[in-house]
Design an enzyme around this catalytic site. Structure first.
Site, PDB file in Angstrom:
ATOM      1  N   ASP A 192      15.840   3.280  -9.212  1.00  0.00           N
ATOM      2  CA  ASP A 192      15.409   4.178 -10.284  1.00  0.00           C
ATOM      3  C   ASP A 192      16.527   5.173 -10.642  1.00  0.00           C
ATOM      4  O   ASP A 192      17.038   5.860  -9.774  1.00  0.00           O
ATOM      5  CB  ASP A 192      14.161   4.906  -9.733  1.00  0.00           C
ATOM      6  CG  ASP A 192      13.650   6.027 -10.609  1.00  0.00           C
ATOM      7  OD1 ASP A 192      13.949   6.024 -11.810  1.00  0.00           O
ATOM      8  OD2 ASP A 192      12.920   6.891 -10.081  1.00  0.00           O
ATOM      9  N   HIS A 365      10.845  11.893  -9.501  1.00  0.00           N
ATOM     10  CA  HIS A 365      11.993  10.979  -9.376  1.00  0.00           C
ATOM     11  C   HIS A 365      13.096  11.569  -8.494  1.00  0.00           C
ATOM     12  O   HIS A 365      13.310  12.775  -8.475  1.00  0.00           O
ATOM     13  CB  HIS A 365      12.562  10.672 -10.766  1.00  0.00           C
ATOM     14  CG  HIS A 365      11.585   9.994 -11.668  1.00  0.00           C
ATOM     15  ND1 HIS A 365      11.429   8.630 -11.709  1.00  0.00           N
ATOM     16  CD2 HIS A 365      10.689  10.502 -12.544  1.00  0.00           C
ATOM     17  CE1 HIS A 365      10.484   8.336 -12.589  1.00  0.00           C
ATOM     18  NE2 HIS A 365      10.020   9.451 -13.112  1.00  0.00           N
TER      19      HIS A 365
END
Length: 552
Positions: A192, A365
């Site tokens: 990611d 994140h």
């Protein structure tokens, strides 16, 4: 001939959203995630965008399953649309399955879909692939990464994640498993890139809970909190803070109500006894005992907070007796709509708390240091950055290089790239179709670039319709053309211009030979050209000109 593993990202590269990746090995395919993206401002009338899955449709017989990392829209939003074209079994964790079920019910696909729930730590055999579920932290419960095992080697696909050492559910990311995989040998890492621009570490979700306690303590007003409906742990912290400060909680907004139902039924949310009550009942309490949790953190027009701000919510009127806490950051592109709602809340006299400085939101994140930890633990032979715009993918490449990785072992790909891996080499020379498919109402893919271009034109310069009544006998005009305009000029004040257009259209038809007048297509083309060039010359505008021939 050396064995090959193909990795084909069908969405999620050079963009935020519509994440989808296909893995192909030994003639079989598995798909990871199936997300949607939100339309840009210039995509008039489009509801959402989904990946182009024509490659999967063509190879549907070889697909062994769809594996979902977590339940966010950018990873599950396209499932109902894609399943109608390619039916495949879905494997995911319990909470994700609960959310997918809601979608399948809405699209009447529940009975025709095989939905298999898997616990983190388990491995699913899908043809020649063995997919291991690894627990990670993210801003939604029950998120996982995958270790995709094949005879050729193991690929680690992180999904969206962060490293949170004090998560709300106490389940820390399984770093030990990432480390063990690294020792066994990881062929490729796909990670990611959403937050790779930020140095350092992402703050723990728990820091937001402390802020809620601080904001609630000693506040005499009614408190309204908005956040992402899917962030179960954030909602849990609002409820816990309310209970600790002697307040009751009510929930409003369809997605928030749905999530509360799913998460409490499956045990992902624990409600302190007697804290949550119906929104119509809570209004009887004094303001300092009320907390209302609502949807609308992105300023969406149909959301509960938007309706409260603009006085169209049935149960709640906002005023100086309210404190509104926005516990979310604006997704890129939504800043204007969020700003509009905040301005309206201020106008109503509410106390609005939305400043990033007061730890009201933390990201789900990983920042650079956490990404480095995953790189260091997995020690991959090859690396492919996922989930991000071009700058994020390139910065993630640099992060990997800073840890000693050979630039030739890193591939910054495009959607549709076919990345071929052997145990020694990686190449990316071919591609498959992977564009955008627009969903508008119940139509999927029937609105394309041409239609969007027309809508753009209509929105910018309007349209002019010219009705040409012609004789079926000698193909002459029977009377002056009729002009209808929409979104071009205000008719009452532009009679002169419209008369000019009638004359120009008439002259254009009269100037054609009898043979050419017989062809309606020719007539339309000639009139369109004459009117368009006149309009551009005199108004500097290019409306859509639509001549229509009626034969009498």
């Amino acid at each position: 001939m050396a064995e090959k593993l193909k990795i084909i990202p069908l969405g999620g590269l050079n963009e935020i959203g519509k994440n989808m990746t296909a893995y192909e090995y030994g003639g079989e395919i598995i798909v990871v995630d199936c997300g949607m993206a939100f339309p840009g401002d210039d995509m008039y009338g489009i509801d959402c965008i989904i990946p182009d899955v024509s490659y999967l449709i063509k190879n549907r017989a070889r697909i062994r399953g769809l594996f979902i990392t977590h339940g966010h829209e950018d990873h599950v939003g396209a499932i109902p649309y894609v399943l109608k074209q390619v039916n495949m079994p879905i494997y995911c964790t319990r909470f994700t399955a609960g959310l997918i079920k809601l979608k399948l019910q809405e699209h009447r696909l529940l009975d025709s879909t095989k939905l298999v729930t898997v616990e983190a730590g388990q491995t699913v055999k899908a043809g020649k692939f063995q997919v291991e579920f690894i627990h990670v932290n993210h801003s939604i419960a029950d998120s996982v990464a995958f270790a995709i095992h094949t005879r050729m080697g193991t690929v680690v696909h992180t999904g969206d994640f962060k490293i949170d050492s004090t998560p709300i559910d106490g389940e820390v990311i399984d770093l030990a498993r990432f480390g063990a995989l690294g020792k066994e040998g990881v062929l490729a890492l796909l990670a990611d890139s959403t937050n790779v621009e930020r140095p350092g570490y992402t703050m723990s979700e728990r820091t937001v809970g402390k802020t809620f306690i601080r904001q609630f303590t000693g506040c005499k007003k009614r408190i309204i909190v908005t956040t992402f409906a899917s962030n179960v742990h954030r909602i849990q912290q609002v409820i816990d803070a309310a209970a600790a400060c002697g307040r009751k909680v009510a929930v409003t907004g369809r997605s928030m109500e749905n999530i509360m139902k799913v998460s409490t039924e499956l045990g992902y949310m624990k409600l302190p006894k007697g804290t949550v009550m119906d929104i119509n009942r809570i209004k009887g309490l004094p303001p300092q005992q009320q907390v209302i949790i609502t949807t609308g953190s992105q300023g969406e027009e149909m959301s509960a907070l938007y309706r409260m701000a603009f006085s169209t919510h049935k149960q709640i009127d906002i005023g100086p007796q309210d404190k509104v806490i926005i516990s979310a950051s604006a997704i890129p592109g939504n800043e204007v709509t969020v700003g509009r709602v905040i301005n309206e809340l201020f106008r109503k006299g509410a106390d609005v708390v939305y400043d990033k400085a007061d730890m009201l939101h933390v990201s789900g994140h990983a920042c650079q240091e956490e990404l480095k930890i995953i790189h260091a633990l997995t020690k991959p032979r090859f690396f492919i950055p996922l989930h991000g715009e071009q700058r994020m993918l390139q910065i993630h490449k640099r992060v990997a290089e800073s840890m000693g990785m050979d630039p030739n072992s890193i591939c910054v790909a495009e959607n549709g790239s076919v990345i071929e891996l052997t145990t020694k080499h990686m190449k990316c020379e071919t591609s498959v179709p992977a564009g955008e498919v627009f969903v508008d109402g119940s139509g999927v893919g029937d609105v394309g670039a041409v239609v969007l271009n027309d809508r753009k034109l209509l929105a910018e310069d309007g349209m002019v319709v010219i009705v040409l009544p012609m004789s079926s006998h000698d193909h002459r005009l029977l009377c002056q053309p009729e002009i209808v305009t929409r979104g071009f000029v205000y008719v009452k004040e532009s009679e002169e211009l419209l008369q000019e257009l009638r004359d120009i259209s008439e002259n254009a038809v009269d100037g054609m030979s009898a043979r050419r007048r017989k062809d309606q297509g020719e007539v339309c083309k000639t009139v369109r050209a004459a009117v368009s060039s006149y309009l551009f010359k005199h108004t500097k505008r290019s409306p859509m000109v639509i001549p229509m021939v009626t034969m009498l």
